[in-house]
Design a protein around this motif. Structure first.
Motif, PDB file in Angstrom:
ATOM      1  N   ALA A 257       0.848  -1.200   0.000  1.00  0.00           N
ATOM      2  CA  ALA A 257       0.000   0.000   0.000  1.00  0.00           C
ATOM      3  C   ALA A 257       0.883   1.249   0.000  1.00  0.00           C
ATOM      4  CB  ALA A 257      -0.902  -0.010   1.222  1.00  0.00           C
ATOM      5  N   PRO A 258       0.412   2.350  -0.623  1.00  0.00           N
ATOM      6  CA  PRO A 258       1.188   3.598  -0.604  1.00  0.00           C
ATOM      7  C   PRO A 258       1.533   4.009   0.829  1.00  0.00           C
ATOM      8  CG  PRO A 258      -0.682   3.785  -2.081  1.00  0.00           C
ATOM      9  CD  PRO A 258      -0.846   2.490  -1.353  1.00  0.00           C
ATOM     10  N   ASN A 268      12.581   0.784   1.704  1.00  0.00           N
ATOM     11  CA  ASN A 268      11.641   0.318   0.683  1.00  0.00           C
ATOM     12  C   ASN A 268      10.197   0.706   0.994  1.00  0.00           C
ATOM     13  OD1 ASN A 268      13.292  -2.746  -0.474  1.00  0.00           O
ATOM     14  ND2 ASN A 268      13.730  -0.601  -0.802  1.00  0.00           N
ATOM     15  N   ARG A 269      10.018   1.981   1.267  1.00  0.00           N
ATOM     16  CA  ARG A 269       8.681   2.510   1.543  1.00  0.00           C
ATOM     17  C   ARG A 269       8.073   2.979   0.213  1.00  0.00           C
ATOM     18  NH1 ARG A 269       6.295   3.971   6.157  1.00  0.00           N
ATOM     19  NH2 ARG A 269       8.131   3.594   7.438  1.00  0.00           N
ATOM     20  N   SER A 277       8.247  13.225  -1.302  1.00  0.00           N
ATOM     21  CA  SER A 277       8.845  12.019  -0.715  1.00  0.00           C
ATOM     22  C   SER A 277       9.460  12.357   0.637  1.00  0.00           C
ATOM     23  CB  SER A 277       9.935  11.465  -1.642  1.00  0.00           C
ATOM     24  OG  SER A 277      11.125  12.245  -1.524  1.00  0.00           O
ATOM     25  N   GLY A 278       9.833  11.306   1.367  1.00  0.00           N
ATOM     26  CA  GLY A 278      10.657  11.498   2.558  1.00  0.00           C
ATOM     27  C   GLY A 278      12.107  11.703   2.113  1.00  0.00           C
ATOM     28  N   SER A 291       3.478   3.501  -8.448  1.00  0.00           N
ATOM     29  CA  SER A 291       2.514   2.645  -9.144  1.00  0.00           C
ATOM     30  C   SER A 291       3.130   1.436  -9.846  1.00  0.00           C
ATOM     31  CB  SER A 291       1.721   3.475 -10.171  1.00  0.00           C
ATOM     32  OG  SER A 291       2.619   4.085 -11.074  1.00  0.00           O
ATOM     33  N   GLU A 292       4.453   1.330  -9.866  1.00  0.00           N
ATOM     34  CA  GLU A 292       5.089   0.175 -10.500  1.00  0.00           C
ATOM     35  C   GLU A 292       5.725  -0.713  -9.419  1.00  0.00           C
ATOM     36  OE1 GLU A 292       7.663   1.397 -13.764  1.00  0.00           O
ATOM     37  OE2 GLU A 292       6.239   2.961 -14.365  1.00  0.00           O
TER      38      GLU A 292
END
Length: 361
Positions: A257-258, A268-269, A277-278, A291-292
């Protein structure tokens, strides 16, 4: 010490990585002249590819570095602070701090170079936490645990400003807060983050991407949309090599999940399209594409740091990711160096008027 005959101000990197700071300063009209970097993960080939002909040293010994750094208007860099933070936090080391050769620390060496080369200005970047261990006040450097009321170094005539800035406010799609120490010999730095220099980067970023970006705050979509797998033009972009994953990891990434992490850690978030982004860090903590079912490429990570696509990374993929994540953010340096240039211009103008008045007497 300044050569005012040459209209263009010069900038040098000391612990300047792969040159992101020089890139940002060059966007603000500064002329890059030199780089010193001794850390192995910053691949010299990356610097030399993007700054052909600019001298580069991996040691400060010998006459070369001093010659190059002499008569420089701005020296900038981001020396490692791990040495301090690790020591500062371990209680058992506290007693030993006084016995340590502080002169071995990169942070100290950076300021020593400043004292010897006497540039008009300097910019020192680091993680905000560093100020719990080491800080500059009234032109003096203090180190916690060493002797808190006795400075370990006196800065040679510099007035400083310490300020925490988030790269997200400077046109990159990433929250990245860093402490910037700005030093100057001829004026008191008072950079105002809400000031007009912030308008500069919006146009710069839009020009680089040939797109209409009229907003200050970008999200992951703004930075990465055109590198998606279904865009045939994306394959021509340098350093945009899709990673190979095992079938198991691809399945795991598909189900992610996002905002969630594949390992339930910081690593690997999965990114969200419509937020920044962080922190882009080393190769260990690569983000997962929104999305990939894959992690980001080197180029995608570089986009989140504000590097233009024409900036080429050299070395292994792991090495390239470390170079990106340990870099300065060019957009922030552009704004800070534009401010310094403006202040130096004022000093120069006052200096010229003053000379003129003396002639008339």
């Amino acid at each position: 010490g300044t050569n005012y005959l040459d209209n263009q101000y010069t900038v040098a990197g000391v612990y300047g990585g792969i040159g992101a700071g020089l890139l940002g300063a060059s966007w603000a009209g500064w002329k890059p002249k030199y780089m010193y970097e001794n850390r192995d993960f910053f691949n010299p080939d990356t610097f030399k590819t993007n700054f052909p002909g600019i001298p580069y040293n991996k040691t400060l010994a010998g006459p070369q570095p001093q010659l190059h750094l002499h008569n420089t208007n701005l020296i900038l860099g981001s020396p490692d602070c791990k040495q301090f933070s690790n020591l500062g936090t371990k209680r058992k080391d506290r007693g030993k701090l006084a016995d340590l050769p502080i002169t071995d620390f990169d942070y100290y060496k950076f300021l020593q170079v400043i004292n010897m080369s006497l540039p008009d200005t300097f910019i020192l970047e680091n993680v905000p936490n560093v100020s719990k261990t080491i800080w500059i006040k009234n032109g003096q450097l203090f180190f916690k645990g060493y002797s808190e009321d006795e400075p370990i170094l006196l800065l040679n005539g510099y007035k400083t400003q310490s300020i925490i800035l988030d790269a997200y406010d400077y046109g990159v799609a990433q929250h990245r807060k860093r402490l910037y120490v700005i030093g100057a010999r001829k004026f008191q730095p008072a950079y105002d983050p809400a000031g007009r220099t912030r308008g500069l980067f919006i146009n710069k970023y839009a020009r680089d991407r040939q797109m209409e970006v009229n907003k200050v705050h970008l999200d992951v979509w703004d930075a990465l949309w055109d590198l998606a797998s279904d865009n045939p033009a994306a394959i021509t972009v340098a350093n945009h090599v899709k990673p190979h994953h095992s079938a198991k990891r691809i399945e795991g990434f598909k189900a992610l999940a996002p905002g969630d992490s594949y390992y339930n850690t910081q690593n690997n978030r999965r990114l969200l399209w419509y937020t920044p982004s962080g922190v882009v860090a080393s190769h260990c903590s690569r983000f997962v594409h929104p999305s990939e079912p894959r992690v980001l490429t080197v180029r995608e990570s570089a986009r989140l740091m504000g590097f233009p696509d024409g900036f080429i990374f050299k070395g292994s993929e792991t090495n390239q990711l470390d170079q990106v994540g340990k870099s300065l953010v060019p957009h922030v340096i552009m704004c800070l160096s534009a401010y310094l240039r403006q202040e130096l211009d004022k000093v120069k103008a006052a200096h010229t008027t003053h000379d003129h008045t003396e002639d008339e007497d």
